[in-house]
Design an enzyme around this catalytic site. Structure first.
Site, PDB file in Angstrom:
ATOM      1  N   HIS A  19       2.436  12.269  -3.825  1.00  0.00           N
ATOM      2  CA  HIS A  19       1.088  12.348  -3.256  1.00  0.00           C
ATOM      3  C   HIS A  19       0.387  13.642  -3.662  1.00  0.00           C
ATOM      4  CE1 HIS A  19       2.562   9.266  -0.047  1.00  0.00           C
ATOM      5  NE2 HIS A  19       2.200   8.689  -1.162  1.00  0.00           N
ATOM      6  N   GLY A 149       2.483  -6.394  -8.900  1.00  0.00           N
ATOM      7  CA  GLY A 149       1.644  -5.302  -9.392  1.00  0.00           C
ATOM      8  C   GLY A 149       1.778  -5.047 -10.886  1.00  0.00           C
ATOM      9  N   ASP A 169       4.529   2.662  -8.528  1.00  0.00           N
ATOM     10  CA  ASP A 169       5.511   3.259  -7.612  1.00  0.00           C
ATOM     11  C   ASP A 169       6.492   2.192  -7.130  1.00  0.00           C
ATOM     12  OD1 ASP A 169       6.758   4.958  -5.805  1.00  0.00           O
ATOM     13  OD2 ASP A 169       5.147   4.835  -4.314  1.00  0.00           O
TER      14      ASP A 169
HETATM   15  C1  LIG Z   1       7.775   2.927  -2.809  1.00  0.00           C
HETATM   16  S1  LIG Z   1       6.880   1.694  -1.977  1.00  0.00           S
HETATM   17  C2  LIG Z   1       5.198   2.120  -2.220  1.00  0.00           C
HETATM   18  C3  LIG Z   1       4.734   3.358  -1.520  1.00  0.00           C
HETATM   19  C4  LIG Z   1       3.289   3.732  -1.770  1.00  0.00           C
HETATM   20  N1  LIG Z   1       2.956   3.690  -3.185  1.00  0.00           N
HETATM   21  C5  LIG Z   1       2.972   5.105  -1.225  1.00  0.00           C
HETATM   22  O1  LIG Z   1       3.095   6.092  -1.973  1.00  0.00           O
HETATM   23  O2  LIG Z   1       2.596   5.200  -0.050  1.00  0.00           O
HETATM   24  C6  LIG Z   1       7.044   0.318  -3.053  1.00  0.00           C
HETATM   25  C7  LIG Z   1       6.325  -0.932  -2.555  1.00  0.00           C
HETATM   26  O3  LIG Z   1       6.296  -1.890  -3.612  1.00  0.00           O
HETATM   27  C8  LIG Z   1       6.401  -3.202  -3.060  1.00  0.00           C
HETATM   28  N2  LIG Z   1       6.786  -4.079  -4.197  1.00  0.00           N
HETATM   29  C9  LIG Z   1       8.032  -4.314  -4.689  1.00  0.00           C
HETATM   30  N3  LIG Z   1       7.942  -5.044  -5.829  1.00  0.00           N
HETATM   31  C10 LIG Z   1       6.608  -5.258  -6.058  1.00  0.00           C
HETATM   32  C11 LIG Z   1       5.870  -5.897  -7.094  1.00  0.00           C
HETATM   33  N4  LIG Z   1       6.496  -6.467  -8.136  1.00  0.00           N
HETATM   34  N5  LIG Z   1       4.530  -5.895  -7.021  1.00  0.00           N
HETATM   35  C12 LIG Z   1       3.873  -5.297  -5.975  1.00  0.00           C
HETATM   36  N6  LIG Z   1       4.525  -4.667  -4.961  1.00  0.00           N
HETATM   37  C13 LIG Z   1       5.873  -4.639  -5.003  1.00  0.00           C
HETATM   38  C14 LIG Z   1       7.404  -3.024  -1.957  1.00  0.00           C
HETATM   39  O4  LIG Z   1       7.270  -4.056  -0.997  1.00  0.00           O
HETATM   40  C15 LIG Z   1       7.036  -1.648  -1.403  1.00  0.00           C
HETATM   41  O5  LIG Z   1       6.122  -1.757  -0.327  1.00  0.00           O
END
Ligand SMILES: C[S@@+](CC[C@H](N)C(=O)[O-])C[C@H]1O[C@@H](n2cnc3c(N)ncnc32)[C@H](O)[C@@H]1O
Length: 285
Positions: A19, A149, A169
């Protein structure tokens, strides 16, 4: 299979590194009077209650954002990050213990003409993301998708304003995230070579993780930045995350100098044993 929930880890040392760098990049993008898109391929829930059961289970934030909030004499970037967090207008919350995830950091920094595109695949976290973004400064400037994503990013490139900051991420619970991150970034750079791409990755004692920097460097060797925050020495049994990194393609040219000061200070503040150290490597065009 989607088992990862970021609420267990919110505000930890990895979130602080991620962040803080996201904050620095968006601040830099705001200096030019031209709109841009912020694309978050793995957005999470948007907001996290550090007083809630999930965050309290291990309490990782205590060795992350809680330490940084208490720190004195921080270098300018880290001090600006902490001040921005303190001033962020978060929704009313009984405990006052909310911590912003990446979509909330972004919405607090984006200007009227900038746009957010957020992807989140976990059904529960997607519902929480929808709910939290309704309270954001710019609910109508955000488009949320409950899909993948990696492919979602490619479908948006090149973005209409020809300026974009992309945060990738993934949770890396599945090994394929390492391969997908590299392949998606390679394809993204082909479609939109001037975007600023940020990839978070864990530092682990396993080949997929330790081999990632070499793969990323080979992909785009002329304009990148690598920042790693190792909070402890790798465990003797090889298990667990001892740090994390951010890899940027086409970083702001000001970032390396900012991190030369801020990263060692973060390392000092967040290290958990004598094996803690930081890595800053860059090649700028
Ligand atoms: C590390 S967390 C994200 C944290 C966020 N970026 C933050 O900094 O607050 C990863 C997220 O990716 C989601 N996720 C996992 N595979 C994914 C995909 N292929 N596409 C989109 N989201 C996905 C998970 O459910 C999880 O909520």
């Amino acid at each position: 299979m989607l088992s990862y929930r970021h609420a267990f880890h919110a505000g930890n040392h990895a979130d602080v590194l991620k962040h803080l760098i996201l904050f620095a990049v968006l601040d830099y993008y705001n200096r030019k009077d031209k709109p841009y898109w912020y694309i978050d391929t793995h957005a999470g829930a948007g907001l996290y209650d550090l007083g809630g059961d999930m965050a309290q289970k291990v309490g990782e934030y205590r060795e992350g954002i809680a330490r940084l909030r208490q720190a004195q004499d921080l270098p300018p970037l880290a001090a600006a990050f902490v001040a921005h967090l303190a001033a962020m207008r978060l929704p009313e919350h009984a405990g006052g213990t909310l911590y912003p995830g990446s979509p909330w950091w972004a919405q607090s920094l984006l200007r009227d003409d900038d746009r957010l595109r957020l992807f989140e695949r976990h059904p529960q976290d997607f519902a929480l993301l929808q709910q939290s973004m309704r309270h954001s400064r710019r609910p109508r400037r955000s488009v949320l998708a409950d899909g993948d994503g990696f492919s979602g990013l490619l479908s948006l490139l090149p973005p209409p304003p020809r300026r974009a900051v992309v945060l990738m991420d993934p949770p890396y619970e599945q090994k394929q995230d390492y391969r997908k991150a590299v392949e998606t970034l390679a394809a993204a750079l082909k479609k939109f070579a001037t975007g600023c791409y940020l990839l978070w990755y864990p530092c682990l004692s396993r080949a997929e993780s330790s081999g990632l920097p070499d793969k990323l460097r080979a992909l785009w060797p002329d304009n990148y930045l690598r920042a790693e925050l190792h909070v402890r020495a790798p465990a003797a049994d090889g298990f667990g995350m001892h740090g994390s990194g951010m890899w940027l393609f086409n970083p702001p040219y000001t970032l390396a100098a900012e991190l030369e000061n801020a990263l060692p200070a973060l390392g000092e503040c967040l290290r958990q044993d004598g094996g803690g150290h930081t890595v800053l490597e860059y090649q700028l065009r």
